[in-house]
Design a protein around this motif. Structure first.
Motif, PDB file in Angstrom:
ATOM      1  N   LEU A 160      46.800  40.281  25.699  1.00 38.59           N
ATOM      2  CA  LEU A 160      45.859  41.169  26.377  1.00 38.59           C
ATOM      3  C   LEU A 160      46.056  42.558  25.786  1.00 38.59           C
ATOM      4  N   THR A 161      44.999  43.121  25.222  1.00 37.68           N
ATOM      5  CA  THR A 161      45.146  44.237  24.286  1.00 37.68           C
ATOM      6  C   THR A 161      45.008  45.626  24.898  1.00 37.68           C
ATOM      7  N   GLY A 162      44.989  45.734  26.228  1.00 38.55           N
ATOM      8  CA  GLY A 162      44.915  47.041  26.858  1.00 38.55           C
ATOM      9  C   GLY A 162      43.499  47.416  27.263  1.00 38.55           C
ATOM     10  N   THR A 163      43.385  48.552  27.957  1.00 33.53           N
ATOM     11  CA  THR A 163      42.098  48.964  28.518  1.00 33.53           C
ATOM     12  C   THR A 163      41.812  50.426  28.198  1.00 33.53           C
ATOM     13  N   PRO A 164      40.529  50.788  28.032  1.00 35.96           N
ATOM     14  CA  PRO A 164      40.187  52.203  27.855  1.00 35.96           C
ATOM     15  C   PRO A 164      40.224  52.952  29.183  1.00 35.96           C
ATOM     16  N   ASP A 165      39.867  54.232  29.153  1.00 36.17           N
ATOM     17  CA  ASP A 165      39.896  55.015  30.393  1.00 36.17           C
ATOM     18  C   ASP A 165      38.731  54.618  31.297  1.00 36.17           C
ATOM     19  N   GLY A 166      38.769  55.137  32.529  1.00 34.83           N
ATOM     20  CA  GLY A 166      37.703  54.852  33.472  1.00 34.83           C
ATOM     21  C   GLY A 166      38.110  53.913  34.593  1.00 34.83           C
ATOM     22  N   ILE A 167      39.387  53.864  34.937  1.00 32.69           N
ATOM     23  CA  ILE A 167      39.838  52.987  36.013  1.00 32.69           C
ATOM     24  C   ILE A 167      39.660  53.691  37.361  1.00 32.69           C
ATOM     25  N   VAL A 168      39.146  52.944  38.346  1.00 32.22           N
ATOM     26  CA  VAL A 168      38.966  53.487  39.697  1.00 32.22           C
ATOM     27  C   VAL A 168      39.481  52.479  40.714  1.00 32.22           C
ATOM     28  N   ASN A 169      39.750  52.967  41.894  1.00 32.20           N
ATOM     29  CA  ASN A 169      40.228  52.135  42.990  1.00 32.20           C
ATOM     30  C   ASN A 169      39.137  51.176  43.450  1.00 32.20           C
ATOM     31  N   VAL A 170      39.510  49.913  43.708  1.00 35.10           N
ATOM     32  CA  VAL A 170      38.556  48.930  44.216  1.00 35.10           C
ATOM     33  C   VAL A 170      39.098  48.329  45.513  1.00 35.10           C
ATOM     34  N   LYS A 171      38.162  47.885  46.362  1.00 32.09           N
ATOM     35  CA  LYS A 171      38.516  47.450  47.709  1.00 32.09           C
ATOM     36  C   LYS A 171      37.856  46.116  48.028  1.00 32.09           C
ATOM     37  N   PRO A 172      38.315  45.447  49.095  1.00 35.53           N
ATOM     38  CA  PRO A 172      37.690  44.184  49.486  1.00 35.53           C
ATOM     39  C   PRO A 172      36.177  44.328  49.658  1.00 35.53           C
ATOM     40  N   GLY A 173      35.460  43.344  49.147  1.00 33.66           N
ATOM     41  CA  GLY A 173      34.005  43.381  49.173  1.00 33.66           C
ATOM     42  C   GLY A 173      33.389  43.849  47.879  1.00 33.66           C
ATOM     43  N   ASP A 174      34.168  44.530  47.033  1.00 34.76           N
ATOM     44  CA  ASP A 174      33.643  45.010  45.757  1.00 34.76           C
ATOM     45  C   ASP A 174      33.454  43.857  44.776  1.00 34.76           C
ATOM     46  N   GLU A 175      32.321  43.895  44.067  1.00 31.16           N
ATOM     47  CA  GLU A 175      32.104  42.991  42.938  1.00 31.16           C
ATOM     48  C   GLU A 175      32.401  43.758  41.660  1.00 31.16           C
ATOM     49  N   VAL A 176      33.310  43.226  40.855  1.00 27.91           N
ATOM     50  CA  VAL A 176      33.735  43.883  39.620  1.00 27.91           C
ATOM     51  C   VAL A 176      33.305  43.014  38.450  1.00 27.91           C
ATOM     52  N   VAL A 177      32.527  43.608  37.547  1.00 28.74           N
ATOM     53  CA  VAL A 177      32.036  42.888  36.361  1.00 28.74           C
ATOM     54  C   VAL A 177      32.633  43.556  35.123  1.00 28.74           C
ATOM     55  N   THR A 178      33.472  42.837  34.410  1.00 27.88           N
ATOM     56  CA  THR A 178      34.049  43.318  33.156  1.00 27.88           C
ATOM     57  C   THR A 178      33.364  42.575  32.017  1.00 27.88           C
ATOM     58  N   GLU A 179      32.899  43.321  31.021  1.00 28.36           N
ATOM     59  CA  GLU A 179      32.085  42.727  29.973  1.00 28.36           C
ATOM     60  C   GLU A 179      32.508  43.259  28.605  1.00 28.36           C
ATOM     61  N   ILE A 180      32.545  42.353  27.635  1.00 24.62           N
ATOM     62  CA  ILE A 180      32.842  42.732  26.251  1.00 24.62           C
ATOM     63  C   ILE A 180      31.740  42.176  25.364  1.00 24.62           C
ATOM     64  N   GLU A 181      31.203  43.043  24.553  1.00 23.44           N
ATOM     65  CA  GLU A 181      30.098  42.717  23.655  1.00 23.44           C
ATOM     66  C   GLU A 181      30.384  41.449  22.852  1.00 23.44           C
ATOM     67  N   GLY A 182      29.497  40.462  22.962  1.00 21.42           N
ATOM     68  CA  GLY A 182      29.613  39.236  22.190  1.00 21.42           C
ATOM     69  C   GLY A 182      30.613  38.232  22.719  1.00 21.42           C
ATOM     70  N   VAL A 183      31.452  38.654  23.677  1.00 24.01           N
ATOM     71  CA  VAL A 183      32.514  37.777  24.172  1.00 24.01           C
ATOM     72  C   VAL A 183      32.161  37.202  25.542  1.00 24.01           C
ATOM     73  N   GLY A 184      31.694  38.049  26.454  1.00 27.68           N
ATOM     74  CA  GLY A 184      31.323  37.504  27.746  1.00 27.68           C
ATOM     75  C   GLY A 184      31.259  38.529  28.847  1.00 27.68           C
ATOM     76  N   ARG A 185      30.730  38.070  29.972  1.00 22.97           N
ATOM     77  CA  ARG A 185      30.558  38.878  31.185  1.00 22.97           C
ATOM     78  C   ARG A 185      31.303  38.171  32.305  1.00 22.97           C
ATOM     79  N   LEU A 186      32.389  38.775  32.768  1.00 25.78           N
ATOM     80  CA  LEU A 186      33.311  38.164  33.725  1.00 25.78           C
ATOM     81  C   LEU A 186      33.112  38.800  35.096  1.00 25.78           C
ATOM     82  N   VAL A 187      32.738  37.990  36.095  1.00 22.67           N
ATOM     83  CA  VAL A 187      32.445  38.476  37.441  1.00 22.67           C
ATOM     84  C   VAL A 187      33.586  38.104  38.378  1.00 22.67           C
ATOM     85  N   ASN A 188      33.970  39.043  39.241  1.00 21.30           N
ATOM     86  CA  ASN A 188      35.082  38.841  40.154  1.00 21.30           C
ATOM     87  C   ASN A 188      34.817  39.614  41.443  1.00 21.30           C
TER      88      ASN A 188
END
Length: 249
Positions: A214-242
């Motif tokens: 796992l190669t690390g993350t860029p800036d822009g991290i914020v606090n998340v709470k129950p009920g939040d939908e978090v979508v992490t996406e990488i160009e050409g690789v995929g869109r991961l929903v949680n």
């Protein structure tokens, strides 16, 4: 090609992408992504995680970029698949996502030179490496309570073949929380690129097929709470929903 592992009617199937939001089973059936349960696209073996591997993230945390990779290990219990739920303990004040390019090792690697590193890669997937900031004691190598909690590393949806990603060091990463973009970066801004990481880790231990980096993350991290939908996406690789949910008592 994009590969996945899904569960349907209690049976684990290998699947491939049939189209946007669709999976194809080995028998040819095509299903919508919400008709199946998603597993991580591989069963991870040893997982290497990087701290502060983006210059902008180091700046965000008021640190200098490291002189060598800051690696630590992650336990297998933490991984869940696409569309899974991640538990947030009630007593945690700050929990944040981390969108990361995950490198899947495909061939045994020992003392690999950087110009041969990609020969040892099977492919790539998306990781969302949650961190529980309350338990952080060392920014440089976070402890188990920060990075190895149950359900705290969604992975997937797809394992994308290495050759289908011509330049893994020029991919856009983004995170959206409840539809609002909160993180944007590019893999070209890594302090240590994929070949450097494979060269580094293989210099003192053997990497085996199924290992993850796992190669690390860029800036822009914020606090998340129950009920939040978090979508992490990488160009050409995929869109991961949680989705975040409270940790049961």
């Amino acid at each position: 090609m994009k590969h996945a592992r899904i569960v349907l009617d209690g049976i684990v199937h290998a699947a491939t992408e049939a189209g946007p939001g669709q999976v194809r089973l080995p028998d040819g059936r095509v299903l919508a992504e919400d008709q199946v349960q998603w597993l991580p696209p591989i069963e991870p073996r040893t997982t290497f995680t990087l701290a502060i591997n983006y210059a902008d993230h180091a700046k965000e945390l008021a640190f200098k970029a490291p002189a060598e990779p800051l690696g630590f290990l992650k336990a297998a219990n933490t991984f869940v698949g696409h569309r899974a739920r991640t538990f947030r303990p009630a007593d945690v004040a700050f929990m944040h996502y981390e969108c990361e390019l995950a490198v899947v090792i495909g061939k045994t690697a020992r003392n690999v030179r950087r110009d041969q590193a990609y020969d040892h890669v099977a492919g790539y997937t998306v990781a969302n490496d949650y961190a529980l900031r309350d338990y952080l004691e060392n920014w440089y190598r976070p402890n188990l309570r920060v990075k190895s909690r149950d359900t705290c590393t969604p992975l997937g949806p797809w394992l994308v073949d290495r050759d289908d990603i011509p330049d893994p060091m020029n991919l856009t990463l983004s995170t959206h929380v409840n539809g609002v973009r909160t993180q944007l970066g590019n893999t070209r801004d890594m302090v240590f690129d994929v070949p450097a990481l494979i060269e580094y880790f293989s210099s003192f231990m053997t990497l085996s097929p199924g290992d993850l980096i796992l190669t690390g993350t860029p800036d822009g991290i914020v606090n998340v709470k129950p009920g939040d939908e978090v979508v992490t996406e990488i160009e050409g690789v995929g869109r991961l929903v949680n989705t975040l949910v409270p940790l049961p008592a």
